[in-house]
Write an enzyme that holds these catalytic residues in place. Structure first.
Site, PDB file in Angstrom:
ATOM      1  N   ASP A   1       2.712   6.206  -2.528  1.00  0.00           N
ATOM      2  CA  ASP A   1       2.359   4.912  -1.923  1.00  0.00           C
ATOM      3  C   ASP A   1       3.473   3.927  -2.239  1.00  0.00           C
ATOM      4  O   ASP A   1       4.497   4.322  -2.804  1.00  0.00           O
ATOM      5  CB  ASP A   1       0.992   4.416  -2.425  1.00  0.00           C
TER       6      ASP A   1
ATOM      7  N   HIS B   1       3.165   2.561   3.703  1.00  0.00           N
ATOM      8  CA  HIS B   1       2.925   2.788   2.267  1.00  0.00           C
ATOM      9  C   HIS B   1       4.022   3.663   1.677  1.00  0.00           C
ATOM     10  O   HIS B   1       3.753   4.615   0.941  1.00  0.00           O
ATOM     11  CB  HIS B   1       1.544   3.420   2.048  1.00  0.00           C
TER      12      HIS B   1
ATOM     13  N   GLU C   1      -2.688   1.553   7.852  1.00  0.00           N
ATOM     14  CA  GLU C   1      -2.076   0.255   7.562  1.00  0.00           C
ATOM     15  C   GLU C   1      -0.557   0.288   7.761  1.00  0.00           C
ATOM     16  O   GLU C   1       0.209   0.193   6.806  1.00  0.00           O
ATOM     17  CB  GLU C   1      -2.416  -0.159   6.122  1.00  0.00           C
TER      18      GLU C   1
HETATM   19  C1  ACM Z   1      -7.026   2.986   3.170  1.00  0.00           C
HETATM   20  O1  ACM Z   1      -7.943   2.570   2.451  1.00  0.00           O
HETATM   21  N1  ACM Z   1      -6.021   2.174   3.473  1.00  0.00           N
HETATM   22  C2  ACM Z   1      -7.021   4.326   3.700  1.00  0.00           C
END
Ligand code: ACM
Ligand code: ZN
Length: 766
Positions: free
Chosen positions: A203, A262, A327
């Site tokens: 991440d 991420h 995201e």
């Molecule tokens: C997530 O909680 N962004 C998968």
């Protein structure tokens, strides 16, 4: 009474009362297995498990299961049983593979007769689960005590799971968790037949898996903080160790390599994989969602991912691989000539379609290894390939859409499945991401939403409980989030809608706590909730009412001492007309106590209103630059005083995606008057460092992370009262106060809803 003697008494009561009781709720009843088995037939007899009992097996794999449970039985009970010799037929536990058994591949039949125990299944996994059910029938003893024999109830359990995906997800990027911490969780989860571990390995904050071809990932790709001397990634050997440990417990491990978002930790190591290689990336120290992502127009990125998968596929011998996809801010793609060129060349109409293109290319890499890709539901936005599987987290909609279109789906909707959300009142619970995911809500979740067509229900593989670790710093924090809610997920995915029953689950839960204690699990005990502030002002008298998220006994003292077993039990609202300190805690049936909640009830008089001259609308504000973590660090401001029209006007910016502008760090002091509409006791709620009303410091969280407001109370006469607010623009533990609205809300003591102090209520004197 010692825990052991208590359990032993329960056990004898069970044995002697079993004739009268149809549904035995004592520890060793077949009815007490969790997750609740599909079918239970109780017989009126008992089997004596003793040192002479031995386990019969007939394949090497089955032998491994037998040995596993010999160790488990010894650890749970102190009783040593053995592998059977050639000729032993009596007093045995027999493990038998039987293809004709009418259960699914994970199912089993556990038959306990007076003479023998027989566990049958189609697979070793089924045998393993049959033995886990048997293990739950044994009393947990203190380590120092060794049982000679245990009477087990006779009967038959025929059981199989409703869903094939019964999962647990752990983020090891935001905070790192050691191999030992992970193994501890897997060992306990296996008791409850959880069978998938989704390991979120990369991440923005850290890349946690060794990739030999890209060594910088675990050097530059790991956040450098005070503890950077620690090795905060897993070597490939350690990954193998975790996977082997999970395999022994029939848990598949699903790695997640986040793409295309991420990814800042990877970009910090290899900036050439970004849309702008000239930026000096650092693994993110803040939470949030970064704008910088993998470039979609650069072949090096796909080569990198190809290399990464070439190294990880040999480590994870299961079919599913998670490629992220959640995201993804598209800003860097919009401004990148390579990305725009790729869009043109591939006739992609927007950046959502570019993401689909990106994920499809990742899927090709995964498919080269005969594996199946899973992505978070955002990847539906630009369309997905027919072979992509979806993990639905934003809600159920993505999962419904995907399943109805014929894709396999794992449900993990945040408002039911995110175990890093608070399981009780956020004002009472430790820091979490938000509310409100209590045990009952999780338990009652049905992974198959009504909007899924009948012939598409099979596409819902199951559900998993997710833990994101921004606010989990150590193993004990993830345990607090997980338990008991992960047991609810274990049951709803195994037992299914027809078999599960919340009241029955709660009864069994009381019996599972000693097992969790045996494994030293820091499980959540429902805390006494109700009062929203710890210091409560009152005029004549005050009534306080407590509740818990699920039923437990609360006990309290009024003399300043810690509540014990012998303290008063809370039964109904309590009314006081004098200063009082209440210490109240929850007690579980086996005696374990929650954290104590301390409340100070203070009898006060109304603060008189003031009559300042020349009042004007607005507040005075003075700011001092600097990175202050606490009110004590803030120097007396001597700069310019300006006027703002309301408290919110103090807001600087709200942007998760950017690095924080440290030049804005400082302290702002707001001063003026607040107009109180009528005499009363008021509750004020704020995320600010300090709030003083009528010269009383009523909110003062002291340098903590300010994700949620805290509350203070005061009795005020109608009219103007001085207000002073200290706002610190800083970052505490990954949380930028800049992300908070600067506001103070209030309510009358007897009202439930809050109102923000707005511009019509604030004044300053010239
Ligand atoms: C997530 O909680 N962004 C998968
Ligand atoms: Zn690009």
């Amino acid at each position: 009474m010692s825990k052991f003697i208590y359990i032993l008494i329960c056990f004898f009561i069970t044995a002697s009362c079993s004739k009268q009781k149809k549904h035995n709720s004592d520890p060793i009843s077949l009815e007490n297995i969790t997750p609740k088995p599909q079918k239970i037939t109780v017989e009126d007899n008992s089997f004596k498990l003793s040192k002479e009992t031995s386990i019969i097996f007939n394949t090497e794999e089955t032998k491994a299961i037998a040995e596993f449970f010999i160790d488990k039985i010894a650890s749970h009970t102190g009783l040593s049983i053995s592998l059977a010799g050639e000729s032993q037929t009596e007093n045995t536990i027999q493990l038998v593979l039987d293809d004709a058994l009418e259960v699914n591949n994970e199912g089993y039949r556990l038959s306990i007769s007076k003479e023998n125990i027989l566990v049958k299944a189609k697979t070793n996994q089924g045998l393993f689960y049959g033995m886990q059910s048997l293990l739950q029938l044994l009393p947990i003893s203190l380590e120092s005590y060794h049982l000679d024999a245990i009477q087990l109830p006779t009967g038959t359990v025929t059981d199989e799971p409703e869903f094939s995906w019964r999962g647990w997800h752990l983020d090891v990027s935001r905070h790192f968790f050691s191999v030992e911490e992970i193994k501890k969780q897997l060992d306990v989860l296996a008791l409850f037949k959880i069978n998938k571990f989704h390991w979120h390995l990369t991440d923005d904050q850290g890349w946690r898996i060794e990739i030999k071809k890209y060594p910088k990932l675990t050097v530059q790709g790991i956040q450098k903080n005070e503890e950077s001397s620690k090795k905060e990634y897993y070597t490939q050997e350690e990954v193998k160790e975790v996977v082997a440990y999970a395999k022994e417990r029939f848990i598949d491990v699903i790695p997640e390599i986040e793409t295309p978002g991420h990814a800042v930790a990877a970009l910090a190591a290899y900036p050439e994989l970004s849309c702008n290689p000239n930026i000096k990336y650092q693994p993110r120290e803040l939470w949030g969602v970064d704008y910088n992502i993998f470039c979609a127009g650069n072949e090096k990125v796909f080569q990198f991912l190809d290399d990464v998968y070439a190294e990880i596929v040999p480590l994870f011998p299961y079919k599913y691989y998670h490629a992220g996809g959640d995201e993804v801010p598209k800003r860097s793609w919009e401004n990148c000539s390579s990305c725009q060129k790729t869009m043109k060349e591939n006739s992609l109409k927007d950046e959502e379609e570019l993401q689909s293109y990106f994920m499809a290319r990742v899927e090709k890499i995964i498919q080269k290894h005969d594996k199946i890709m899973i992505g978070w539901d955002e990847i539906l936005e630009g369309g997905i390939t027919p072979t992509t599987n979806i993990m639905s987290w934003q809600g159920e909609e993505g999962g419904i859409k995907a399943a109805n279109a014929g894709h396999d789906v794992i449900m993990a909707p945040a408002s039911y499945a995110y175990l890093n959300f608070s399981q009780g009142d956020y004002r009472v619970e430790p820091m979490a991401h938000g509310g409100d995911v209590p045990l009952e809500k999780v338990y009652n979740y049905n992974p198959i939403p009504a909007d899924i067509a009948d012939d598409k229900r099979k596409h819902i593989l199951g559900m998993q409980g997710n833990i994101w670790t921004e606010y989990a710093y150590e193993g004990k924090d993830i345990e607090y989030y997980m338990y008991p809610r992960i047991l609810a997920i274990a049951e709803l995915t195994w037992s299914g809608e027809k078999t599960k029953n919340y009241e029955d689950f709660l009864k069994r839960l009381a019996l599972l706590y000693p097992i969790l204690d045996h494994y030293e699990i820091n499980y959540h005990i429902p805390l006494p909730e109700g009062p929203t502030a710890d210091n409560i002002a009152f005029i004549d008298s005050v009534t306080v009412e407590f509740e818990t998220t699920h039923p437990v006994t609360m006990k309290y003292t009024l003399d300043g001492s810690q509540p014990t077993e012998n303290s008063e039990t809370y039964k109904q609202p309590l009314t006081f007309s004098e200063n009082t300190e209440i210490n109240i805690a929850s007690f579980l049936p086996h005696g374990k106590v929650s954290k104590v909640r301390k409340l100070q009830l203070k009898k006060v008089t109304y603060k008189e209103a003031q009559k300042p001259k020349n009042v004007q609308s607005g507040l005075q504000i003075q700011t001092v630059k600097g990175h202050f973590m606490d009110a004590d660090e803030v120097p007396t401001p001597n700069g310019e005083i300006s006027i703002i029209k309301n408290i919110e006007a103090t807001n600087t910016a709200y942007d998760w995606g950017k690095e924080i502008d440290t030049t804005k760090f400082g302290a702002s002091i707001l001063k003026g008057y607040i107009e109180i509409p009528e005499d009363g006791v008021y509750y004020f709620a704020s995320k600010q460092e300090q709030v003083k009303i009528a010269d009383s410091l009523i909110i003062n969280p002291k340098s903590t992370l300010k994700r949620f407001p805290i509350e203070g109370t005061i009795a005020l006469k109608k009219g103007l009262h001085p207000i002073e607010i200290l706002y610190l623009n800083n970052v505490v533990k990954g949380w930028a106060s800049d992300w908070n609205e600067v506001e103070v809300k209030f309510r009358r003591a007897k009202q439930e809803t809050y109102k923000a102090i707005d511009s019509s209520m604030v004044f300053y004197a010239e």
